[in-house]
Enzyme design. Sequence first.
Site, mmCIF file in Angstrom:
data_model
loop_
_atom_site.group_PDB
_atom_site.id
_atom_site.type_symbol
_atom_site.label_atom_id
_atom_site.label_comp_id
_atom_site.label_asym_id
_atom_site.label_seq_id
_atom_site.Cartn_x
_atom_site.Cartn_y
_atom_site.Cartn_z
ATOM 1 N N CYS A 42 0.639 -1.155 0.067
ATOM 2 C CA CYS A 42 -0.014 0.133 -0.217
ATOM 3 C C CYS A 42 0.548 1.205 0.404
ATOM 4 C CB CYS A 42 -0.517 -0.282 1.493
ATOM 5 S SG CYS A 42 -1.217 -1.894 1.465
ATOM 6 N N ASN A 303 -4.592 -9.226 6.792
ATOM 7 C CA ASN A 303 -4.001 -8.727 7.416
ATOM 8 C C ASN A 303 -4.646 -9.538 9.205
ATOM 9 O OD1 ASN A 303 -1.321 -7.383 7.594
ATOM 10 N ND2 ASN A 303 -2.007 -6.290 6.145
#
Length: 443
Positions: A42, A303
């Site tokens: 990201c 995650n």
Amino acid sequence: MKLIVIGGVAAGMSAASKLKRIDQNAEITVYEKGEYVSYGACGLPYYVSGENDDHTKMIARTKQQFEQKGISVNIFHEVIKVAPERKQIMVRNVNTGQMFLDHYDKLLVATGTSAIVPPFDGLELDNIHILKTMEDGLALKEIAHQPHIKNVVIVGGGYIGMELAEAMHGLGKDVRIIEQAEKILLPFDREITDIAMEHLQENNVDVHLNERVESFNGYQSVQQVITSKGTYEADLVILSIGVRPATKFLDGTGIQLAANGAIKIDREMRTNIEDIYAAGDCAEVYHFVKQENAYLPLGTNANKCGRIAGENIAGAHRKYIGTLGSAAVKIIDLELARTGLSEAEAKDLSIDYKVEFVKAANHPGYYPGQTPLWIKLICESRTRRIIGAQAIGQSGAVLRIDMFAIAIQNQMPADELGMTDLCYAPPFAGVWDAVHIASNAIK
Ligand code: FAD
């Protein structure tokens, strides 16, 4: 117990770390086909833009740090086959071509996605890039910072396309986005994307909608992009068309895949095959509002699902509460964020819903720096429960959407959120915050 993890970034390393914390004696072997493990992809657009000049800052933990914790990490190793009946995998050393077998008691597939690259004519020309991996980011930054690169064409107007448009605009390039759909950012509704479009135009980023890229022209390097509507000069082309789950190597294993190739899993990250788990972008994810699986390749889910997989591999039975598809993107001076269902999704699901679109502000006008904040709110008609929200503005949009995410997960009716005791002081919010205003306006 020996766990093999295939794929060493967000989901894979979250699972490995969690399992090791629970069970010091677990034997864990990770196979990663690239050079880097455990990094935040990201951050790549901000590395390309130059806002971050050190790519190692995106690495959460190195191979060596994992190995100190007793997790064996094999980079440049691609798993090319899984044989569930023998609990074996076949691995190829990417550098030497050497193949070998390994054996697992439990297996986690965390292979993420591959970028979609259609077979355009001219694809072999130099200066046509994607942005998916750390390696892509290193290569793209090098070319993007060269002064002779002036005209940049971005193919695809999704999250990554927008972040790249901002990065290239910041580097002073002439930026053009070509999007084949009728709007940018499909997870957002039109009220929000119209404001984003205006902002892009004000900043001289040219956005072409309903236009398909057909081929590239050039001599050695790309020089032109040919579309269904025209021909444009390009020194650099970045393809951000979308991703597909990296699961081709599972063909013939009996692991159930969805139509797009995503691995079907339950809320405990189990596949249909005993002792094989999957998590992250290679798999579907349970959606809290839809109450069924969806495909939402986001770091948020990868995650959390990876960590849950690690716990369950250790013997727990933890279920993921479910994604809301919460996501945010910055486009030059604007923040955009969304959570829950869009209006388009609510319509598709035949939900009886109410919708409100309000223009509020980040804080009162008598404190410097007031900027408008638009919120779109969706709630179920009968229960008045909030099921979706989107916001756009220069400041405070993401913060507001996080509040709506908590409201959705707690199945709050709009009227209750409209009277929730939120913080108030002029530098931060009005006594009636934008969240209150939207929640009280929906009738
Ligand atoms: P990945 O990160 O894709 O990792 C999978 C790994 O598996 C890869 O390293 C791959 O090399 C390896 N692999 C694949 N096949 C094999 C094989 N057969 N054998 C061995 N190894 C294999 N998400 C957000 O929520 N917010 C954001 O702002 C955001 N921004 C993003 C910006 C960019 C430019 C990109 C590319 C992604 C962004 N994402 C964002 C998405 C986020 O990065 C992903 O959702 C997340 O990385 C997924 O983690 P993962 O572990 O499932 O897969």
